[in-house]
Each structure stands twice: as structure tokens, then as C-alpha cells.
Design a protein around this motif. Structure first.
Motif, mmCIF file in Angstrom:
data_model
loop_
_atom_site.group_PDB
_atom_site.id
_atom_site.type_symbol
_atom_site.label_atom_id
_atom_site.label_comp_id
_atom_site.label_asym_id
_atom_site.label_seq_id
_atom_site.Cartn_x
_atom_site.Cartn_y
_atom_site.Cartn_z
ATOM 1 N N PRO A 157 0.841 -1.200 0.000
ATOM 2 C CA PRO A 157 0.000 0.000 0.000
ATOM 3 C C PRO A 157 0.873 1.246 0.000
ATOM 4 O O PRO A 157 2.020 1.212 0.470
ATOM 5 N N ILE A 158 0.342 2.344 -0.506
ATOM 6 C CA ILE A 158 1.105 3.588 -0.466
ATOM 7 C C ILE A 158 1.226 4.086 0.974
ATOM 8 O O ILE A 158 2.202 4.745 1.330
ATOM 9 N N ALA A 159 0.245 3.729 1.814
ATOM 10 C CA ALA A 159 0.285 4.066 3.242
ATOM 11 C C ALA A 159 -0.754 3.224 3.959
ATOM 12 O O ALA A 159 -1.727 2.749 3.354
ATOM 13 N N THR A 160 -0.544 3.043 5.263
ATOM 14 C CA THR A 160 -1.563 2.440 6.106
ATOM 15 C C THR A 160 -1.947 3.443 7.186
ATOM 16 O O THR A 160 -1.149 4.311 7.565
ATOM 17 N N VAL A 161 -3.179 3.323 7.663
ATOM 18 C CA VAL A 161 -3.682 4.201 8.724
ATOM 19 C C VAL A 161 -4.256 3.317 9.816
ATOM 20 O O VAL A 161 -5.082 2.434 9.546
ATOM 21 N N LEU A 162 -3.822 3.549 11.059
ATOM 22 C CA LEU A 162 -4.286 2.771 12.205
ATOM 23 C C LEU A 162 -5.089 3.684 13.123
ATOM 24 O O LEU A 162 -4.543 4.545 13.810
ATOM 25 N N MET A 163 -6.398 3.496 13.109
ATOM 26 C CA MET A 163 -7.309 4.305 13.910
ATOM 27 C C MET A 163 -7.386 3.749 15.331
ATOM 28 O O MET A 163 -6.840 2.692 15.623
ATOM 29 N N PRO A 164 -8.054 4.464 16.256
ATOM 30 C CA PRO A 164 -8.028 4.051 17.666
ATOM 31 C C PRO A 164 -8.494 2.610 17.874
ATOM 32 O O PRO A 164 -9.451 2.147 17.261
ATOM 33 N N ILE A 165 -7.793 1.931 18.772
ATOM 34 C CA ILE A 165 -8.098 0.553 19.128
ATOM 35 C C ILE A 165 -8.891 0.542 20.426
ATOM 36 O O ILE A 165 -8.529 1.208 21.399
ATOM 37 N N SER A 166 -9.982 -0.209 20.442
ATOM 38 C CA SER A 166 -10.706 -0.446 21.695
ATOM 39 C C SER A 166 -11.299 -1.841 21.625
ATOM 40 O O SER A 166 -11.045 -2.604 20.687
ATOM 41 N N PHE A 167 -12.094 -2.198 22.623
ATOM 42 C CA PHE A 167 -12.611 -3.554 22.727
ATOM 43 C C PHE A 167 -13.785 -3.752 21.770
ATOM 44 O O PHE A 167 -14.832 -3.139 21.924
ATOM 45 N N ASP A 168 -13.581 -4.621 20.789
ATOM 46 C CA ASP A 168 -14.634 -4.964 19.841
ATOM 47 C C ASP A 168 -14.215 -6.248 19.134
ATOM 48 O O ASP A 168 -13.020 -6.508 18.958
ATOM 49 N N HIS A 169 -15.165 -7.073 18.762
ATOM 50 C CA HIS A 169 -14.905 -8.338 18.052
ATOM 51 C C HIS A 169 -13.919 -9.223 18.829
ATOM 52 O O HIS A 169 -13.047 -9.878 18.241
ATOM 53 N N MET A 170 -14.078 -9.231 20.158
ATOM 54 C CA MET A 170 -13.147 -10.028 20.972
ATOM 55 C C MET A 170 -13.232 -11.525 20.675
ATOM 56 O O MET A 170 -12.290 -12.264 20.941
ATOM 57 N N GLN A 171 -14.375 -11.981 20.120
ATOM 58 C CA GLN A 171 -14.514 -13.401 19.802
ATOM 59 C C GLN A 171 -13.509 -13.837 18.745
ATOM 60 O O GLN A 171 -13.195 -15.019 18.626
ATOM 61 N N PHE A 172 -12.993 -12.888 17.964
ATOM 62 C CA PHE A 172 -11.999 -13.205 16.943
ATOM 63 C C PHE A 172 -10.570 -12.951 17.404
ATOM 64 O O PHE A 172 -9.653 -13.691 17.043
ATOM 65 N N PHE A 173 -10.355 -11.879 18.185
ATOM 66 C CA PHE A 173 -8.995 -11.418 18.453
ATOM 67 C C PHE A 173 -8.516 -11.654 19.881
ATOM 68 O O PHE A 173 -7.317 -11.613 20.139
ATOM 69 N N GLY A 174 -9.413 -11.863 20.818
ATOM 70 C CA GLY A 174 -9.035 -11.971 22.211
ATOM 71 C C GLY A 174 -9.551 -10.782 22.997
ATOM 72 O O GLY A 174 -10.017 -9.795 22.442
ATOM 73 N N ASN A 175 -9.432 -10.877 24.316
ATOM 74 C CA ASN A 175 -10.067 -9.867 25.167
ATOM 75 C C ASN A 175 -9.084 -8.902 25.806
ATOM 76 O O ASN A 175 -9.340 -8.362 26.881
ATOM 77 N N THR A 176 -7.938 -8.677 25.143
ATOM 78 C CA THR A 176 -7.010 -7.644 25.605
ATOM 79 C C THR A 176 -6.714 -6.695 24.442
ATOM 80 O O THR A 176 -6.766 -7.090 23.274
ATOM 81 N N LEU A 177 -6.386 -5.443 24.788
ATOM 82 C CA LEU A 177 -6.045 -4.485 23.742
ATOM 83 C C LEU A 177 -4.780 -4.896 22.997
ATOM 84 O O LEU A 177 -4.631 -4.611 21.810
ATOM 85 N N THR A 178 -3.875 -5.563 23.682
ATOM 86 C CA THR A 178 -2.650 -6.030 23.027
ATOM 87 C C THR A 178 -2.969 -7.019 21.913
ATOM 88 O O THR A 178 -2.448 -6.911 20.788
ATOM 89 N N LEU A 179 -3.846 -7.985 22.187
ATOM 90 C CA LEU A 179 -4.205 -8.976 21.170
ATOM 91 C C LEU A 179 -4.972 -8.329 20.013
ATOM 92 O O LEU A 179 -4.736 -8.650 18.841
ATOM 93 N N ILE A 180 -5.875 -7.419 20.338
ATOM 94 C CA ILE A 180 -6.637 -6.741 19.285
ATOM 95 C C ILE A 180 -5.699 -5.916 18.410
ATOM 96 O O ILE A 180 -5.795 -5.929 17.179
ATOM 97 N N ALA A 181 -4.769 -5.201 19.047
ATOM 98 C CA ALA A 181 -3.825 -4.377 18.288
ATOM 99 C C ALA A 181 -2.929 -5.238 17.404
ATOM 100 O O ALA A 181 -2.587 -4.843 16.279
ATOM 101 N N LYS A 182 -2.536 -6.419 17.877
ATOM 102 C CA LYS A 182 -1.707 -7.307 17.054
ATOM 103 C C LYS A 182 -2.442 -7.697 15.782
ATOM 104 O O LYS A 182 -1.841 -7.768 14.696
ATOM 105 N N ALA A 183 -3.735 -7.946 15.895
ATOM 106 C CA ALA A 183 -4.507 -8.276 14.699
ATOM 107 C C ALA A 183 -4.577 -7.091 13.746
ATOM 108 O O ALA A 183 -4.374 -7.231 12.537
#
Length: 439
Positions: A157-183
Motif C-alpha cells: 500500500p502507499i500508506a496504512t492508517v491505524l485508527m483508535p483501538i478499543s474492545f470490539d470483536h473479541m470473539q476473533f482477536f481476544g479480550n485484551t487491547l494487546t491482542l486486538i492491536a496485534k490483529a
């Protein structure tokens, strides 16, 4: 005589291909992309956007700025509010019905009836659409993820944009912000710049580690760039070029300053694109993005408000704790500005956390009318919404529809000369039905 196919009929067929087990992986998408000739390798430069909140807003700002500069822009977003066509925008226009049908059927035929998710097959259709009409740039929003999201097949991509991370879709990524951010960090690519919005410390640590691993130039809020401003007059943005003043964003809410700032920061890393401060100013003024703290100015619901009154009807699709904080900040600004009472009309999917959302709003609202999202089997029931409101201290009552809730509010306060605000909130799906019914 047989009826001509419509995109709704084809889209309904595609939902029946859904795998029995939902797993986030790229194999199904990559298989179908290969079958239709790898359109992902033929796209114009791509800005890829991930995060929990604000993805659609930053894409709306980017589109408005780029189009102000004269560029042809393709856009892919999800979900849609009223019609699927909202997800695919070709050079400023929603995709044509006949082209959409053709692309969906092309993908359906190439898929050969094997399991694939609705989002995966429609993402491939969007990529095909982007190869059928020339453009200068593609704005690409992830679905729920990052690393294994169906959109994450763009190598450079010419660039990527990472918007704010919070708790959502934990069933896929896990229930910590660290795990969600890794995804979410999975969209970062070797050597390609990443614009990073304000983040919790845990998420920022993940992004910085990933950037170091991939030699990604970071453009972080609070470090390489910053922005702030007042709600009515101006946005102040500062980066390596120094401070600049732009018009206040055209979208309502204090949080939109930082969303707009992300877009401005992204324009600064687009090699080969000429974007001036005048283009940015025009883009900020002209931006539109439905159901994000949108004031409804006309339509049947607005006509229900007391005549010759200063009542206001607002609509927002935010549905998690961080969205609740953002909305609460706007309600607090309203209260400081004019003190008008605020009434909530609330509905939410049963995959979300109504308590985490509503507890932010409760101190700023007079009461809450609870509704179920029309026609959605995944909606919280009216009773469940009422119970959630009561748990956070909101005087709550259930109604069969948004129209019934609004009529009850108007009837209750019809003898008062006091002006009021009504905010319909809790779900993009609810917002979509409201926009459709208020058309």
C-alpha cells in the motif's frame, strides 16, 4: 415472464455460501482472487485503513481532500447503511446496479459454490470493480480485522492508517487491547509509512514493535504530528512543516478533529500526489459521512418534531465503549453550550456491550427509549435494552419502533416551550433503518 435479476437477489444467494465455522483467514479470498485474475495486483495506489473506531470518518476526509485536489478516488467501506452500493464507490459515484450485478455473478461463478464468507466474496467483487474503471487512488477499509482480514491482500500500500483501538470483536482477536492491536497491525507492510491515531499505551506499544520489525516509518499522533482546535472555528495541525490552521471539520464532534488530523497526516506521505493546504481546507469543509453524529434536517421523522420549535434530531451509529465516550463528550459540549435536555432512542446488536456504551451517556441524558433493530435477528430485545438502560441509571421505556418512541417523546413534552435534542444511537444497523425510513 421471469423477473430480471437485481443485486439484492444475487447478494442473498451469496450469503448462503457462508462457512459453517467462521475463521479469519485469507485462503478463501486468495483462492477466489486467483480465479478471477488477481485484480488486487492491478489496483492504483492503496491507502489501507484499520482500527476499531473512526475508519469510515478518516476515509471520508481523505476522499473529500483528494477529490478537492482533482484526483479520481475509488472507495471500499463496510458495512453499508441503506444499500450495499454504499460499500463500493467508483470515481466519486456509488457503483452502478448493472455493473454490481455483473461483478457479483462473475465472482459467484468463479467461486464454484464452495464456502466463502459474504465479506470475502464481495471484497473480491470490489477489487474487480476497481480494475474496470481508471482511478488515481483506492481508499480501502478493513472489515473487522487486519492481519487476516479479506482486504489484507495488498502487498505494498502507499500508506496504512491505524485508527483508535478499543474492545470490539473479541470473539476473533481476544479480550485484551494487546491482542486486538496485534490483529490490526497486520495491515502494516515493510517500508510503507503508517499514520497512527491516538492510541491506548498497549496498542501503541504493539504498533511500534511491528514498525521496528518491518522498518515502517511511523507518523504518530502526539509525536510526528498533532492537532486540536475549537469546535466552531478552526483546526490547528502541526507536523514537520510546522503549524497550520484549517477550517473546523465538517463532521460534528470534538473527536472529528483527530480523525481529520489523521487524514491530513496521511496526505503528507502520498508520494507523487500534489495536495495543497487549499485542497485540505476545501476537503474538511465539504466532507460528508452519514450517521456519524448527523443532524437530520428533513424527512418524516423530522416532521414529527413540534412545529416552530428548536427541537433537534440526531443520529449516530457508534456501538462500543470508546464510541460512547466520544458521544458523551459531545453531549457535554451541548450542555455547556445551551443546556438543552437530551433524550436517547437506543437499540443495539446482541454481540455488543450495551452497558459499556450506555454508562458513558447516562450522566448527560434525561431518559432513554429502547427499541429493537427492525428485521435483525441479532438485535437486543426491547426488554434487554430497557434493562441495560436501567442498570446505568437511565429512566428507560420500551417502544415498538423509533417512530413510536419519538411520537411518545413529543407527546410527553408537547406542552413545554423548552427546546430539546433527541439522539438515536447504539448501532450502525439501527442508523441504516432510520435513514431508510426517513428518506
Amino acid at each position: 415472464m421471469a423477473k430480471s435479476p437485481t443485486s439484492d437477489i444475487v447478494l442473498e444467494r451469496l450469503t448462503k455460501l457462508h462457512p459453517k465455522l467462521i475463521d479469519l483467514e485469507l485462503e478463501r479470498t486468495q483462492r477466489l482472487l486467483a480465479a478471477v485474475g488477481h485484480p488486487e495486483r492491478q489496483l492504483p495506489p492503496v491507502i489501507h485503513v484499520a482500527g476499531t473506531n473512526g475508519k469510515g470518518s478518516v476515509i471520508a476526509y481523505l476522499r473529500s481532500i483528494l477529490e478537492a485536489a482533482g484526483y479520481r478516488v475509488h472507495v471500499y467501506i463496510s458495512p453499508h447503511l441503506v444499500r450495499f452500493h454504499e460499500r463500493i464507490r467508483l470515481n466519486g459515484k456509488l457503483i452502478d446496479e448493472n455493473l454490481l450485478i455483473s461483478l457479483l455473478e462473475e465472482c459467484e461463478h468463479a467461486n464454484g459454490g464452495v464456502p466463502i464468507t459474504f465479506f470475502e466474496i464481495t471484497t473480491v467483487a470490489a477489487f474487480l470493480a476497481f480494475t474496470r474503471e481508471p482511478a488515481d487512488i483506492v481508499l480501502l477499509e478493513t472489515g473487522v480485522g487486519g492481519e487476516f482480514d479479506a482486504t489484507n491482500v495488498i502487498d505494498q500500500p502507499i500508506a496504512t492508517v491505524l485508527m483508535p483501538i478499543s474492545f470490539d470483536h473479541m470473539q476473533f482477536f481476544g479480550n485484551t487491547l494487546t491482542l486486538i492491536a496485534k490483529a490490526k497491525a497486520g495491515i502494516m507492510k515493510h517500508g510503507r509509512p503508517a499514520i497512527v491515531s491516538p492510541q491506548p499505551d498497549e496498542a501503541m506499544a504493539v504498533f511500534e514493535a511491528k514498525a521496528a520489525e518491518l522498518k515502517v516509518p511511523m507518523h504518530r499522533f502526539g509525536q510526528e504530528w498533532t492537532c486540536d482546535g475549537d469546535l466552531k472555528n478552526a483546526l490547528r495541525f502541526t507536523d514537520s512543516r510546522g503549524p497550520r490552521i484549517y477550517p473546523a471539520p465538517g463532521l460534528a464532534g470534538r473527536h472529528q478533529f483527530r480523525n481529520a488530523g489523521c487524514a491530513i497526516a496521511a496526505t503528507a506521505v502520498l508520494d507523487g500526489f500534489k495536495i495543497t493546504d487549499a485542497h485540505i481546507a476545501q476537503g474538511l469543509r465539504n466532507v460528508t459521512w452519514p450517521a456519524r453524529m448527523q443532524r437530520l434536517a428533513q424527512g418524516p421523522l423530522v416532521e414529527m418534531l413540534p412545529k416552530d420549535s428548536k427541537w433537534e434530531l440526531w443520529l449516530d451509529g457508534g456501538h462500543n465503549a470508546e464510541a460512547g465516550e466520544v458521544i458523551a463528550a459531545m453531549l457535554a459540549d451541548w450542555r455547556a453550550e445551551d443546556g438543552k435536555p437530551v433524550h436517547l432512542i437506543f437499540g443495539m446488536l446482541n454481540t455488543k456491550d450495551p452497558i459499556a456504551f450506555l454508562k458513558q451517556l447516562a450522566p448527560h441524558a434525561e431518559d432513554m427509549a429502547a427499541v429493537a433493530i427492525p428485521g435483525d435477528h441479532a438485535s437486543l430485545s426491547i426488554d434487554e435494552c430497557v434493562a441495560a438502560g436501567a442498570e446505568v441509571g437511565l429512566l428507560s421505556q420500551g417502544y415498538r419502533s423509533v417512530e413510536a418512541a419519538l411520537r411518545a417523546l413529543v407527546d410527553t413534552h408537547s406542552g413545554s416551550s423548552e427546546s430539546r435534542r433527541v439522539l438515536i444511537c447504539g448501532s450502525l444497523y439501527l442508523a441504516g433503518t432510520v435513514l431508510a425510513e426517513n428518506d
